[in-house]
Scaffold this active site. Sequence first.
Site, PDB file in Angstrom:
ATOM      1  N   ASP A 195       0.847  -1.193   0.000  1.00 16.34           N
ATOM      2  CA  ASP A 195       0.000   0.000   0.000  1.00 16.34           C
ATOM      3  C   ASP A 195       0.880   1.240   0.000  1.00 16.34           C
ATOM      4  O   ASP A 195       1.622   1.477   0.948  1.00 16.34           O
ATOM      5  CB  ASP A 195      -0.914  -0.042   1.229  1.00 16.34           C
ATOM      6  CG  ASP A 195      -1.687   1.248   1.424  1.00 16.34           C
ATOM      7  OD1 ASP A 195      -1.870   1.999   0.443  1.00 16.34           O
ATOM      8  OD2 ASP A 195      -2.101   1.511   2.575  1.00 16.34           O
ATOM      9  N   ASP A 227      -5.241 -10.438 -15.603  1.00 12.98           N
ATOM     10  CA  ASP A 227      -6.313 -11.430 -15.572  1.00 12.98           C
ATOM     11  C   ASP A 227      -7.392 -11.046 -16.575  1.00 12.98           C
ATOM     12  O   ASP A 227      -7.906  -9.938 -16.530  1.00 12.98           O
ATOM     13  CB  ASP A 227      -6.927 -11.498 -14.173  1.00 12.98           C
ATOM     14  CG  ASP A 227      -6.693 -12.834 -13.509  1.00 12.98           C
ATOM     15  OD1 ASP A 227      -6.899 -13.842 -14.185  1.00 12.98           O
ATOM     16  OD2 ASP A 227      -6.300 -12.873 -12.342  1.00 12.98           O
ATOM     17  N   ASP A 264      -9.294 -16.331 -16.763  1.00 10.90           N
ATOM     18  CA  ASP A 264     -10.083 -16.821 -15.644  1.00 10.90           C
ATOM     19  C   ASP A 264     -11.161 -17.795 -16.125  1.00 10.90           C
ATOM     20  O   ASP A 264     -11.868 -17.516 -17.097  1.00 10.90           O
ATOM     21  CB  ASP A 264     -10.730 -15.626 -14.932  1.00 10.90           C
ATOM     22  CG  ASP A 264     -11.439 -16.005 -13.673  1.00 10.90           C
ATOM     23  OD1 ASP A 264     -10.773 -16.470 -12.732  1.00 10.90           O
ATOM     24  OD2 ASP A 264     -12.671 -15.822 -13.612  1.00 10.90           O
ATOM     25  N   HIS A 279      -3.782 -17.455  -5.465  1.00 13.93           N
ATOM     26  CA  HIS A 279      -4.718 -16.685  -4.651  1.00 13.93           C
ATOM     27  C   HIS A 279      -5.943 -17.481  -4.225  1.00 13.93           C
ATOM     28  O   HIS A 279      -6.706 -17.032  -3.367  1.00 13.93           O
ATOM     29  CB  HIS A 279      -5.166 -15.448  -5.428  1.00 13.93           C
ATOM     30  CG  HIS A 279      -5.957 -15.784  -6.661  1.00 13.93           C
ATOM     31  ND1 HIS A 279      -5.397 -16.387  -7.761  1.00 13.93           N
ATOM     32  CD2 HIS A 279      -7.268 -15.621  -6.956  1.00 13.93           C
ATOM     33  CE1 HIS A 279      -6.318 -16.570  -8.681  1.00 13.93           C
ATOM     34  NE2 HIS A 279      -7.467 -16.120  -8.223  1.00 13.93           N
ATOM     35  N   ASP A 280      -6.143 -18.647  -4.833  1.00 16.36           N
ATOM     36  CA  ASP A 280      -7.326 -19.461  -4.539  1.00 16.36           C
ATOM     37  C   ASP A 280      -7.035 -20.647  -3.637  1.00 16.36           C
ATOM     38  O   ASP A 280      -7.905 -21.504  -3.440  1.00 16.36           O
ATOM     39  CB  ASP A 280      -7.942 -19.977  -5.845  1.00 16.36           C
ATOM     40  CG  ASP A 280      -8.803 -18.936  -6.532  1.00 16.36           C
ATOM     41  OD1 ASP A 280      -9.286 -18.023  -5.847  1.00 16.36           O
ATOM     42  OD2 ASP A 280      -8.991 -19.048  -7.759  1.00 16.36           O
ATOM     43  N   GLU A 300      -7.194 -20.844 -16.827  1.00 15.63           N
ATOM     44  CA  GLU A 300      -7.646 -21.497 -15.608  1.00 15.63           C
ATOM     45  C   GLU A 300      -8.756 -22.460 -16.001  1.00 15.63           C
ATOM     46  O   GLU A 300      -9.734 -22.056 -16.647  1.00 15.63           O
ATOM     47  CB  GLU A 300      -8.161 -20.481 -14.590  1.00 15.63           C
ATOM     48  CG  GLU A 300      -8.580 -21.139 -13.278  1.00 15.63           C
ATOM     49  CD  GLU A 300      -9.348 -20.204 -12.354  1.00 15.63           C
ATOM     50  OE1 GLU A 300      -9.309 -20.422 -11.124  1.00 15.63           O
ATOM     51  OE2 GLU A 300     -10.009 -19.277 -12.865  1.00 15.63           O
ATOM     52  N   ASN A 339      -0.280   4.494  -0.292  1.00 17.03           N
ATOM     53  CA  ASN A 339      -0.921   5.747   0.123  1.00 17.03           C
ATOM     54  C   ASN A 339      -1.595   5.674   1.490  1.00 17.03           C
ATOM     55  O   ASN A 339      -2.288   6.616   1.889  1.00 17.03           O
ATOM     56  CB  ASN A 339      -1.922   6.220  -0.932  1.00 17.03           C
ATOM     57  CG  ASN A 339      -3.030   5.190  -1.184  1.00 17.03           C
ATOM     58  OD1 ASN A 339      -3.156   4.207  -0.456  1.00 17.03           O
ATOM     59  ND2 ASN A 339      -3.815   5.432  -2.234  1.00 17.03           N
ATOM     60  N   ASP A 380      -1.797  -1.255  -4.006  1.00 19.36           N
ATOM     61  CA  ASP A 380      -2.112  -0.504  -5.217  1.00 19.36           C
ATOM     62  C   ASP A 380      -0.983  -0.598  -6.243  1.00 19.36           C
ATOM     63  O   ASP A 380       0.068  -1.184  -5.989  1.00 19.36           O
ATOM     64  CB  ASP A 380      -2.396   0.958  -4.862  1.00 19.36           C
ATOM     65  CG  ASP A 380      -1.363   1.554  -3.920  1.00 19.36           C
ATOM     66  OD1 ASP A 380      -0.153   1.397  -4.179  1.00 19.36           O
ATOM     67  OD2 ASP A 380      -1.763   2.176  -2.912  1.00 19.36           O
ATOM     68  N   ASP A 402      -4.091   3.838   2.660  1.00 22.60           N
ATOM     69  CA  ASP A 402      -5.535   3.576   2.792  1.00 22.60           C
ATOM     70  C   ASP A 402      -5.829   2.142   3.191  1.00 22.60           C
ATOM     71  O   ASP A 402      -6.988   1.739   3.302  1.00 22.60           O
ATOM     72  CB  ASP A 402      -6.272   3.950   1.508  1.00 22.60           C
ATOM     73  CG  ASP A 402      -5.917   3.054   0.324  1.00 22.60           C
ATOM     74  OD1 ASP A 402      -5.020   2.197   0.459  1.00 22.60           O
ATOM     75  OD2 ASP A 402      -6.543   3.230  -0.753  1.00 22.60           O
TER      76      ASP A 402
END
Length: 591
Positions: free
Chosen positions: A28, A114, A219, A352-353, A277, A30, A36, A32
């Site tokens: 990150d 993706d 995907d 990520h899955d 995928e 910034n 990003d 928040d």
Amino acid sequence: MVHPDPPSPRAWWKSATVYQIYPSSFFDSNGDGIGDLNGIHAKLDYLKDLGVDILWLSPIYRSPQADMGYDISDYRDIDPRYGTLGDWDRLLQAIHKRGMKLMCVYLSTPLTMDLVVNHTSDEHEWFLQSRSAKENPKRDWYFWRPAKLVNGKQFPPNNWKSVFQGSAWDLDENTGEYYLHLYVSKQPDLNWENPVVRDAVWDIMRFWINRGCDGFRMDVINIISKTQGLPDAPVVDDSQYYQPASVHFANGPRVHEYIKEMHAKVLSHYDLITVGETPFTHDASALAEYVLPQNKELNMVFNFALMDIDSPDYSPLVRKAWTLAELKDVVRRWQQYKRDEGYWNAVFIENHDHARSVSRFGNDSNEWRAISAKMLCILEVTQTGTLYVYQGQELGLKNFPRTWGIEEYKDVASLNYYDLIKAQRQNAQGKEDVDMSDLLDNFQQKARDHARTPMQWNNCPNGGFTTGTPWMRVNDDYAKWNAAAQAGDPDSVHTFWKHAIEVRKQHDVLIYGSFELRLPDHEQVFAYTRSLGDSRAVVVLNFDVNTVEIDLAGLEDLGSYRLILGNYGTDREDSGGKLILRGYEGRVYIK
């Protein structure tokens, strides 16, 4: 020395190392609390130093975030949480300046991104028009059907079950018809039978390619074709009305027609990396259709056979015991499959899955975590195929602890499954307060959430991921297990990964060589040889805490081999015709 080529031609993307970034959790810039594009930009030197050739970004398109960006409302813009198109352009320029590429999700390139085109967000302009009226020109860009009447009662058009539980259909009150969504209700499926839809997809791809994207990760690309007429799925669970329906949408009747058209109209005009995928599919011949060069479709697909060996058929969120024999069989099968016809693998053990590999296939205890993470690294870098590394894998990051409650889980799949099981138990037991501890036990092993905790950069608050409040809690072990601590440590997992990637690139036999399983019945050791021309490698991996002795007469005479990679170092000699492997030890010999 240049060794004879393997059966299929070499290519830049075959010898590449791809690093997958989950942008929300990477860095990150910034404050928040959300990662990003500028945060990725800030860490490019770290990635280059690791040996990464290609970056793959999970979705960064404009999205309501109903499914972490896999519900796209504008394919030609960046979601404000990640930055702007200008930030993307600057990131791409910096990536190319460092000699790397970018792959994109929906479709992905080195920068790869993706490509998510089985479905859109329900807030995409296409769907807003489609649902506005039955007469709208974009009505048939999606699947719309009237209700099914049974004994005067209204039901969805068929009995298909959503991947994330419940019906795969939602009723639109405005037009009185249902729309199809194989995932969450805010992800309506596109109707690829409409050629105008396909042309719109090709235009999106060209938009990102012309902007500098180097390839696509596609995907759920194998579910873009559904069985004509959308018939009911067979009943496999008579305790519920809605049934798993992948038989009617996975590898559907026109899927190869569509991807061949994609290749002819878009992919064949560029030098890209493409990976599909392909969930719901373990059948080798079905997967090969997407990959074999003569078919002119994709470079490779993600084969999930290895990732599914610790899951029962009914849920990926439940853990079942796996055996080394199963793991050996999966690796052997895919390393040898249609090699002479040019089949190419995507080699991965995290994304990520899926939960963290050291917690699933290694040993994440304090004593064995680092050494088993290095052993799993050896398993990956010594297989034929394009190498994929998921963020944090190079640090040996593990699953977060069992002490975390359901409030720390953010993934829609986890939360929906938890709510479903809880409701079933409440109904069965007739009370609100029901025991869910067994489900949390399983979640601690298998939930996708473990891959999505923020990257651990240093020992500052929140692991240096953000100066604000992170969107998801950082794993509690960040003070010790972080990139800054490991970068300067010659014995760290990070240092080992960096060296292992170098070794892989120096020895073509590890990338292109043939594969032969050795000691197939050994219950503790996974051993195999790789051969390419006059080069030969021997890999031995101990998948247990206990020391094991191997009789070299049953493996290989290692007298003429050099030990080039080992997670206990490379200065140890074995003699007397015996090879002794310590707990989770892995070695690579070459001649």
